[in-house]
Design a protein around this motif. Structure first.
Motif, PDB file in Angstrom:
ATOM      1  N   UNK A 143       0.839  -1.202   0.000  1.00  0.00           N
ATOM      2  CA  UNK A 143       0.000   0.000   0.000  1.00  0.00           C
ATOM      3  C   UNK A 143       0.873   1.250   0.000  1.00  0.00           C
ATOM      4  N   UNK A 144       0.659   2.098  -0.996  1.00  0.00           N
ATOM      5  CA  UNK A 144       1.413   3.356  -1.113  1.00  0.00           C
ATOM      6  C   UNK A 144       2.926   3.156  -0.962  1.00  0.00           C
ATOM      7  N   UNK A 145       3.420   2.037  -1.485  1.00  0.00           N
ATOM      8  CA  UNK A 145       4.853   1.780  -1.475  1.00  0.00           C
ATOM      9  C   UNK A 145       5.434   1.404  -0.120  1.00  0.00           C
ATOM     10  N   UNK A 146       4.579   1.019   0.830  1.00  0.00           N
ATOM     11  CA  UNK A 146       5.069   0.721   2.178  1.00  0.00           C
ATOM     12  C   UNK A 146       6.186  -0.326   2.160  1.00  0.00           C
ATOM     13  N   UNK A 147       6.061  -1.347   1.323  1.00  0.00           N
ATOM     14  CA  UNK A 147       7.035  -2.433   1.308  1.00  0.00           C
ATOM     15  C   UNK A 147       8.127  -2.253   0.254  1.00  0.00           C
ATOM     16  N   UNK A 148       8.196  -1.084  -0.385  1.00  0.00           N
ATOM     17  CA  UNK A 148       9.213  -0.890  -1.425  1.00  0.00           C
ATOM     18  C   UNK A 148      10.621  -1.123  -0.911  1.00  0.00           C
ATOM     19  N   UNK A 149      10.919  -0.567   0.246  1.00  0.00           N
ATOM     20  CA  UNK A 149      12.260  -0.734   0.814  1.00  0.00           C
ATOM     21  C   UNK A 149      12.565  -2.181   1.134  1.00  0.00           C
ATOM     22  N   UNK A 150      11.577  -2.875   1.676  1.00  0.00           N
ATOM     23  CA  UNK A 150      11.760  -4.289   2.024  1.00  0.00           C
ATOM     24  C   UNK A 150      11.999  -5.126   0.772  1.00  0.00           C
ATOM     25  N   UNK A 151      11.199  -4.892  -0.258  1.00  0.00           N
ATOM     26  CA  UNK A 151      11.344  -5.650  -1.504  1.00  0.00           C
ATOM     27  C   UNK A 151      12.690  -5.357  -2.165  1.00  0.00           C
ATOM     28  N   UNK A 152      13.135  -4.110  -2.086  1.00  0.00           N
ATOM     29  CA  UNK A 152      14.444  -3.746  -2.641  1.00  0.00           C
ATOM     30  C   UNK A 152      15.564  -4.447  -1.883  1.00  0.00           C
ATOM     31  N   UNK A 153      15.408  -4.533  -0.553  1.00  0.00           N
ATOM     32  CA  UNK A 153      16.419  -5.225   0.253  1.00  0.00           C
ATOM     33  C   UNK A 153      16.488  -6.709  -0.106  1.00  0.00           C
ATOM     34  N   UNK A 154      15.321  -7.333  -0.279  1.00  0.00           N
ATOM     35  CA  UNK A 154      15.293  -8.747  -0.652  1.00  0.00           C
ATOM     36  C   UNK A 154      15.971  -8.955  -2.009  1.00  0.00           C
ATOM     37  N   UNK A 155      15.689  -8.063  -2.968  1.00  0.00           N
ATOM     38  CA  UNK A 155      16.330  -8.163  -4.275  1.00  0.00           C
ATOM     39  C   UNK A 155      17.841  -7.950  -4.160  1.00  0.00           C
ATOM     40  N   UNK A 156      18.243  -7.062  -3.266  1.00  0.00           N
ATOM     41  CA  UNK A 156      19.672  -6.840  -3.015  1.00  0.00           C
ATOM     42  C   UNK A 156      20.324  -8.112  -2.466  1.00  0.00           C
ATOM     43  N   UNK A 157      19.619  -8.795  -1.562  1.00  0.00           N
ATOM     44  CA  UNK A 157      20.147 -10.045  -1.001  1.00  0.00           C
ATOM     45  C   UNK A 157      20.283 -11.126  -2.072  1.00  0.00           C
ATOM     46  N   UNK A 158      19.391 -11.082  -3.068  1.00  0.00           N
ATOM     47  CA  UNK A 158      19.511 -12.006  -4.203  1.00  0.00           C
ATOM     48  C   UNK A 158      20.773 -11.696  -4.997  1.00  0.00           C
ATOM     49  N   UNK A 159      21.000 -10.415  -5.280  1.00  0.00           N
ATOM     50  CA  UNK A 159      22.186 -10.008  -6.035  1.00  0.00           C
ATOM     51  C   UNK A 159      23.467 -10.377  -5.302  1.00  0.00           C
ATOM     52  N   UNK A 160      23.416 -10.323  -3.979  1.00  0.00           N
ATOM     53  CA  UNK A 160      24.595 -10.665  -3.178  1.00  0.00           C
ATOM     54  C   UNK A 160      24.687 -12.167  -2.908  1.00  0.00           C
ATOM     55  N   UNK A 161      23.770 -12.938  -3.488  1.00  0.00           N
ATOM     56  CA  UNK A 161      23.760 -14.398  -3.438  1.00  0.00           C
ATOM     57  C   UNK A 161      23.561 -14.971  -2.028  1.00  0.00           C
ATOM     58  N   UNK A 162      22.746 -14.263  -1.240  1.00  0.00           N
ATOM     59  CA  UNK A 162      22.314 -14.814   0.040  1.00  0.00           C
ATOM     60  C   UNK A 162      20.914 -15.419  -0.080  1.00  0.00           C
ATOM     61  N   UNK A 163      20.165 -14.987  -1.066  1.00  0.00           N
ATOM     62  CA  UNK A 163      18.859 -15.559  -1.382  1.00  0.00           C
ATOM     63  C   UNK A 163      18.907 -16.025  -2.832  1.00  0.00           C
ATOM     64  N   UNK A 164      18.464 -17.230  -3.093  1.00  0.00           N
ATOM     65  CA  UNK A 164      18.483 -17.750  -4.457  1.00  0.00           C
ATOM     66  C   UNK A 164      17.315 -17.165  -5.259  1.00  0.00           C
ATOM     67  N   UNK A 165      17.465 -17.056  -6.578  1.00  0.00           N
ATOM     68  CA  UNK A 165      16.343 -16.595  -7.414  1.00  0.00           C
ATOM     69  C   UNK A 165      15.104 -17.466  -7.231  1.00  0.00           C
ATOM     70  N   UNK A 166      15.297 -18.774  -7.013  1.00  0.00           N
ATOM     71  CA  UNK A 166      14.165 -19.659  -6.788  1.00  0.00           C
ATOM     72  C   UNK A 166      13.437 -19.280  -5.499  1.00  0.00           C
ATOM     73  N   UNK A 167      14.194 -19.023  -4.428  1.00  0.00           N
ATOM     74  CA  UNK A 167      13.591 -18.660  -3.143  1.00  0.00           C
ATOM     75  C   UNK A 167      12.927 -17.287  -3.219  1.00  0.00           C
ATOM     76  N   UNK A 168      13.475 -16.396  -4.037  1.00  0.00           N
ATOM     77  CA  UNK A 168      12.893 -15.056  -4.169  1.00  0.00           C
ATOM     78  C   UNK A 168      11.451 -15.118  -4.661  1.00  0.00           C
ATOM     79  N   UNK A 169      11.139 -16.128  -5.457  1.00  0.00           N
ATOM     80  CA  UNK A 169       9.794 -16.241  -6.016  1.00  0.00           C
ATOM     81  C   UNK A 169       8.743 -16.547  -4.946  1.00  0.00           C
ATOM     82  N   UNK A 170       9.197 -16.957  -3.754  1.00  0.00           N
ATOM     83  CA  UNK A 170       8.255 -17.273  -2.672  1.00  0.00           C
ATOM     84  C   UNK A 170       7.466 -16.041  -2.260  1.00  0.00           C
ATOM     85  N   UNK A 171       8.123 -14.883  -2.272  1.00  0.00           N
ATOM     86  CA  UNK A 171       7.479 -13.650  -1.807  1.00  0.00           C
ATOM     87  C   UNK A 171       6.798 -12.924  -2.959  1.00  0.00           C
TER      88      UNK A 171
END
Length: 216
Positions: A143-171
């Motif tokens: 809502x109104x971008x409330x989770x934008x920062x959280x989603x960006x952080x999760x994508x950052x963790x994917x880029x840094x290879x702490x979260x796999x692209x497969x696991x990212x699809x869970x959210x």
């Protein structure tokens, strides 16, 4: 959603704040989510009580004559700390017991804006899905971008290879309740081949040994 097989969702667990937040849009969205669930004949599982966003969602669902189940730790019921649950109430001893019961009784999970408790519940469900403890869809109503920062952080963790692209699809995320429920219904769980070997039988005292690197 033509051509897409639809998951049958009868009960959705909603995680959200016991406060209303700064933006009135959060309250309006919580009510609207409850209305969408009610119109789609989906029952609600939530943390109990009637405080702020939790009360908005549960009241709206109940007004559409759908079942509402609040799962609440006994400690919260002392001195009527969180108000009266709108519907049936189950009291549990611990926060962990509450979350396990929420997982077992729900077909999907939605997080609305909230604080540490909401985030804990959201990420607990995500990590349990990653570990193949459940395969139920999980989404945030952004809502109104409330989770934008959280989603960006999760994508950052994917880029840094702490979260796999497969696991990212869970959210899953969406900006409207209808869109989010549609996405939850269309969700197809992709289990990690290695993690899928884990056995989570209540009677087993040992977990199967795996030759893998866990990225949690």
């Amino acid at each position: 959603m033509e051509g897409v097989s639809v998951r049958k969702i009868k009960k959705i667990c909603v995680f959200c704040g016991a406060n209303s937040g700064k933006d009135v849009a959060f309250v309006n969205a919580a009510f609207h989510l409850g209305e969408v669930l009610g119109k789609r004949k989906i029952d609600l599982v939530y943390g109990g009580g009637k405080l702020e966003l939790m009360g908005c969602v549960s009241t709206a669902v109940a007004q559409h004559e759908r079942q509402v189940l609040g799962i609440i730790p006994s400690a919260f019921t002392i001195n009527n700390l969180v108000g009266e649950t709108c519907g049936k109430e189950i009291k549990v001893a611990t926060m962990q017991e509450r979350l396990v019961m929420m997982m077992e009784l729900s077909d999907a999970f939605i997080a609305l804006p909230g604080g540490f408790g909401t985030l804990e519940e959201l990420f607990q469900m995500i990590s349990w899905a990653q570990l193949n403890i459940h395969n139920k869809p999980i989404g945030v109503l952004n809502i109104n971008g409330f989770f934008n920062g959280l989603l960006s952080f999760v994508d950052h963790a994917v880029k840094q290879e702490f979260i796999t692209p497969r696991a990212r699809k869970i959210l899953i995320s969406a900006t409207t309740a209808d869109e989010l429920v549609d996405k939850l219904q269309a969700f197809r769980f992709e289990s990690d081949p290695a993690l899928s070997k884990l056995k989570w039988s209540p009677s087993s005292s040992q977990k199967e040994k795996l030759d893998l690197t866990l990225r949690l």
